[in-house]
Design an enzyme around this catalytic site. Structure first.
Site, PDB file in Angstrom:
ATOM      1  N   GLU A  23      18.586  47.967  19.387  1.00 55.93           N
ATOM      2  CA  GLU A  23      17.425  47.961  18.513  1.00 55.93           C
ATOM      3  C   GLU A  23      16.441  49.056  18.887  1.00 55.93           C
ATOM      4  O   GLU A  23      15.867  49.726  18.016  1.00 55.93           O
ATOM      5  CB  GLU A  23      16.714  46.603  18.579  1.00 55.93           C
ATOM      6  CG  GLU A  23      17.580  45.424  18.181  1.00 55.93           C
ATOM      7  CD  GLU A  23      18.246  44.748  19.367  1.00 55.93           C
ATOM      8  OE1 GLU A  23      18.214  43.514  19.425  1.00 55.93           O
ATOM      9  OE2 GLU A  23      18.786  45.462  20.230  1.00 55.93           O
TER      10      GLU A  23
ATOM     11  N   CYS B 106      16.825  40.174  22.079  1.00 52.18           N
ATOM     12  CA  CYS B 106      16.400  39.493  23.295  1.00 52.18           C
ATOM     13  C   CYS B 106      14.882  39.342  23.314  1.00 52.18           C
ATOM     14  O   CYS B 106      14.135  40.157  22.765  1.00 52.18           O
ATOM     15  CB  CYS B 106      16.881  40.237  24.536  1.00 52.18           C
ATOM     16  SG  CYS B 106      16.237  41.915  24.714  1.00 52.18           S
TER      17      CYS B 106
ATOM     18  N   CYS C 243      13.556  43.266  23.185  1.00 49.37           N
ATOM     19  CA  CYS C 243      13.710  43.976  21.915  1.00 49.37           C
ATOM     20  C   CYS C 243      12.807  43.401  20.836  1.00 49.37           C
ATOM     21  O   CYS C 243      12.439  44.098  19.891  1.00 49.37           O
ATOM     22  CB  CYS C 243      15.170  43.921  21.466  1.00 49.37           C
ATOM     23  SG  CYS C 243      16.277  44.873  22.537  1.00 49.37           S
TER      24      CYS C 243
ATOM     25  N   ALA D  71      67.121  40.242  39.944  1.00 51.54           N
ATOM     26  CA  ALA D  71      67.151  39.576  41.244  1.00 51.54           C
ATOM     27  C   ALA D  71      66.821  40.528  42.385  1.00 51.54           C
ATOM     28  O   ALA D  71      66.278  40.110  43.414  1.00 51.54           O
ATOM     29  CB  ALA D  71      68.524  38.937  41.465  1.00 51.54           C
TER      30      ALA D  71
ATOM     31  N   TRP E   4      61.894  50.270  33.611  1.00 53.13           N
ATOM     32  CA  TRP E   4      60.851  49.654  32.802  1.00 53.13           C
ATOM     33  C   TRP E   4      61.505  48.632  31.904  1.00 53.13           C
ATOM     34  O   TRP E   4      62.486  48.941  31.222  1.00 53.13           O
ATOM     35  CB  TRP E   4      60.134  50.703  31.973  1.00 53.13           C
ATOM     36  CG  TRP E   4      59.383  51.687  32.779  1.00 53.13           C
ATOM     37  CD1 TRP E   4      59.726  52.967  33.067  1.00 53.13           C
ATOM     38  CD2 TRP E   4      58.107  51.473  33.379  1.00 53.13           C
ATOM     39  NE1 TRP E   4      58.749  53.588  33.808  1.00 53.13           N
ATOM     40  CE2 TRP E   4      57.743  52.674  34.014  1.00 53.13           C
ATOM     41  CE3 TRP E   4      57.236  50.381  33.459  1.00 53.13           C
ATOM     42  CZ2 TRP E   4      56.547  52.818  34.719  1.00 53.13           C
ATOM     43  CZ3 TRP E   4      56.051  50.532  34.149  1.00 53.13           C
ATOM     44  CH2 TRP E   4      55.717  51.727  34.766  1.00 53.13           C
TER      45      TRP E   4
ATOM     46  N   THR F  90      52.737  40.814  44.143  1.00 50.76           N
ATOM     47  CA  THR F  90      52.758  42.040  43.344  1.00 50.76           C
ATOM     48  C   THR F  90      52.277  43.226  44.158  1.00 50.76           C
ATOM     49  O   THR F  90      52.829  44.330  44.070  1.00 50.76           O
ATOM     50  CB  THR F  90      51.893  41.865  42.086  1.00 50.76           C
ATOM     51  OG1 THR F  90      52.426  40.805  41.289  1.00 50.76           O
ATOM     52  CG2 THR F  90      51.859  43.133  41.261  1.00 50.76           C
TER      53      THR F  90
ATOM     54  N   ASP G 176      55.217  45.791  44.559  1.00 53.12           N
ATOM     55  CA  ASP G 176      55.104  46.880  43.578  1.00 53.12           C
ATOM     56  C   ASP G 176      54.077  47.954  43.932  1.00 53.12           C
ATOM     57  O   ASP G 176      54.116  49.049  43.368  1.00 53.12           O
ATOM     58  CB  ASP G 176      54.738  46.304  42.197  1.00 53.12           C
ATOM     59  CG  ASP G 176      55.782  45.331  41.677  1.00 53.12           C
ATOM     60  OD1 ASP G 176      56.938  45.407  42.148  1.00 53.12           O
ATOM     61  OD2 ASP G 176      55.457  44.512  40.804  1.00 53.12           O
TER      62      ASP G 176
ATOM     63  N   ARG H 260      45.414  54.545  32.449  1.00 57.58           N
ATOM     64  CA  ARG H 260      45.974  55.891  32.406  1.00 57.58           C
ATOM     65  C   ARG H 260      46.348  56.248  30.969  1.00 57.58           C
ATOM     66  O   ARG H 260      47.500  56.537  30.662  1.00 57.58           O
ATOM     67  CB  ARG H 260      47.187  55.994  33.332  1.00 57.58           C
ATOM     68  CG  ARG H 260      46.852  55.732  34.798  1.00 57.58           C
ATOM     69  CD  ARG H 260      48.020  56.000  35.728  1.00 57.58           C
ATOM     70  NE  ARG H 260      49.171  55.156  35.480  1.00 57.58           N
ATOM     71  CZ  ARG H 260      49.315  53.912  35.934  1.00 57.58           C
ATOM     72  NH1 ARG H 260      48.348  53.342  36.627  1.00 57.58           N
ATOM     73  NH2 ARG H 260      50.416  53.217  35.662  1.00 57.58           N
TER      74      ARG H 260
ATOM     75  N   THR I 290      54.162  33.597  40.357  1.00 53.60           N
ATOM     76  CA  THR I 290      53.470  32.487  41.027  1.00 53.60           C
ATOM     77  C   THR I 290      52.040  32.372  40.542  1.00 53.60           C
ATOM     78  O   THR I 290      51.552  31.280  40.226  1.00 53.60           O
ATOM     79  CB  THR I 290      53.507  32.674  42.549  1.00 53.60           C
ATOM     80  OG1 THR I 290      54.860  32.705  42.992  1.00 53.60           O
ATOM     81  CG2 THR I 290      52.772  31.548  43.261  1.00 53.60           C
TER      82      THR I 290
END
Length: 373
Positions: free
Chosen positions: A76, A99, A108, A188, A194, A220, A224, A231, A309
Site C-alpha cells: 500500500e 496492517c 498501512c 536395492a 535419475w 539422505t 546422497d 538450480r 523413514t
C-alpha cells in the site's frame, strides 16, 4: 495451487474483465486481479505476499506496488507513493487487509488515511491476530469506505503458507516424492539418479524456490550428500534453508549441506556443524515439536525431500499438508527402496488424500494431492 496454475487463473480473470460485487458497491475484479498478479512472484516471508493498486475516479490506475521482502515498505505504501496527490479520493485495491500495528514498518492504515483515499477494497481479511478485522475497523473509523472478500479464495491460493502459518503456528508442509510406477525411490543398491526426467527435476527446483526450508533425514545426507539448493537457469532469488532431521548415525562433518548453514534437529548431541536444536527422547526427534519450532522462527513453507523413514514418520504424525508425487515410466519389478518404511498393517491405517491435479511433465506424471479427508 501451484504458482503457474494461479497465474493461469489470474490471466483468465484479467482477459474477461469480470465485474464482481463486494460489500454494498460494485468494484472491478480485474483491479484485484492486477494486485494479485503483482504479489504472486514476491518472496517476502515471513511477511505475506501483498499487492495494491490505486485507481482514480475515472477508473485509471495511478499507482501500484507489492511487498518485496520483510523490512521493506508494504504494498500500500509503495502504491500510494507512486500515486502521489492523485491518491486523494481514489479507490485502493489491496489483496490483504491493511496492517494496523507497528512492526518493522509503520501501519498501512495510517498511510491510507493520511493519503485521503475514499475507499479500500480488500481481497482477504488477514488471519494474523494482530491485524484480523482491526485494519478494516481503523479505516472505517476514519470515514473510509471498506469492502472485503473480493477474490478472497484467490488471495489465499497465492500465499497458502502465510494463511496456514497464521492459523496453526506451523509451516505448510509439502512432501515431494519421485518414484517408479511401483513405488520405488531407489534400487536395492541405493541408486536413484535419475528416476524421473529433466522436466520433473526442474519442477522440483521450482517448488524449492517457493519453500522457506527443505527438510531431509540423516540417511539422505549420508547416502546422497545433497545440496538442496535451487538450480534453475537465471534464478537469482533466495535459497531455502536446509533442515536435517538427525538420528542415531553421526552426520558426516564434510557434508555439502554444512556449507549452507543448516538447521539440525537431533534427539541428542552428535557430530555435525550448523545450528543444532535438541528435540526428542534420545531415540528420535519429536517432529511435532520441530514443526512448532520452525513456525516460531518465521518459516511459513516447508518442503520434505527424503527419505523413506522421514516421509513415513511425517505422514503418520500428521505433519504433511500436501504431496507432490512424480511417477516415472519405469518399473522396479522387485523390492528396492520403497517410498515409505514401516508396515502397512490394515486398511484402516491408510492416510486419506484428495487429488487436486494430475498432469504430464515430459515422460513423467505429476500428481498433486491434499493430505486429509
Amino acid at each position: 495451487m501451484s504458482r503457474r496454475a494461479l497465474s493461469d487463473n489470474l490471466g483468465r480473470a484479467r482477459s474477461t474483465a469480470v465485474e464482481a460485487t463486494a460489500g454494498d458497491g460494485r468494484f472491478s475484479a480485474s483491479m484485484m486481479v492486477r494486485a494479485l498478479a503483482l504479489a504472486v512472484g514476491a518472496q517476502p516471508h515471513p511477511n505475506p505476499r501483498v499487492g495494491a493498486v490505486v485507481v482514480d475516479a475515472e477508473g485509471s490506475i495511478v499507482g501500484e506496488g507489492f511487498h518485496r521482502r520483510a523490512g521493506e515498505p508494504h504494498a500500500e505504501v509503495i502504491a500510494l507513493a507512486h500515486a502521489g496527490t492523485r491518491a486523494s479520493g481514489a479507490t485502493v485495491y489491496v489483496t490483504l487487509e491493511p496492517c494496523s500495528h507497528h512492526g518493522k514498518t509503520p501501519p498501512c492504515t495510517e498511510a491510507l488515511i493520511a493519503a485521503g483515499v475514499a475507499r479500500v477494497v480488500v481481497g482477504a481479511i488477514d488471519p494474523d491476530e494482530r491485524v484480523s478485522g482491526q485494519g478494516v475497523a481503523k479505516l472505517e473509523a476514519a470515514g473510509i469506505e471498506v469492502s472485503t472478500g473480493l477474490l478472497a479464495d484467490d488471495v489465499e491460493e497465492a500465499d497458502p503458507g502465510y494463511f496456514h502459518h497464521r492459523r496453526t503456528g506451523r509451516p505448510l508442509v509439502t512432501l515431494k516424492l519421485a518414484t517408479t510406477l511401483d513405488g520405488q525411490i531407489a534400487a536395492a543398491d541405493r541408486t536413484s539418479r535419475w528416476i524421473t526426467g529433466g522436466e520433473a527435476r526442474e519442477d522440483t527446483h521450482r517448488i524449492r524456490s517457493e519453500s522457506d526450508v527443505v527438510i531431509v533425514g540423516a540417511g539422505t545426507v549420508i547416502d546422497d550428500d545433497p545440496s538442496l539448493d535451487v538450480r534453475l537457469e537465471g534464478y537469482v532469488g533466495r535459497q531455502p534453508r536446509p533442515v536435517i532431521v538427525a538420528g542415531g548415525r553421526p552426520l558426516p562433518e564434510r557434508a555439502t549441506l554444512f556449507t549452507r548453514d543448516p538447521l539440525v534437529y537431533a534427539p541428542g548431541d552428535g557430530v555435525g556443524s550448523g545450528q543444532r536444536v535438541v528435540l526428542g527422547d534420545n531415540s528420535a526427534v519429536d517432529l511435532g515439536a520441530m514443526m512448532d519450532d520452525l513456525g516460531s522462527r518465521g518459516y511459513l513453507t516447508a518442503m520434505v525431500e527424503g527419505g523413506a523413514t522421514l516421509a513415513a514418520a511425517m505422514l503418520r504424525g500428521g505433519h504433511v499438508d500436501r504431496i507432490v508425487w512424480y511417477l516415472a515410466p519405469k518399473l522396479g519389478v522387485g523390492s528396492g527402496i520403497g517410498a515409505f518404511t514401516g508396515t502397512f498393517r490394515t486398511l484402516a491405517e491408510a492416510v486419506p488424500t484428495e487429488f487436486e491435479s494430475v498432469s504430464r511433465l515430459g515422460e513423467d506424471i505429476k500428481i498433486e494431492a491434499k493430505v486429509g479427508s
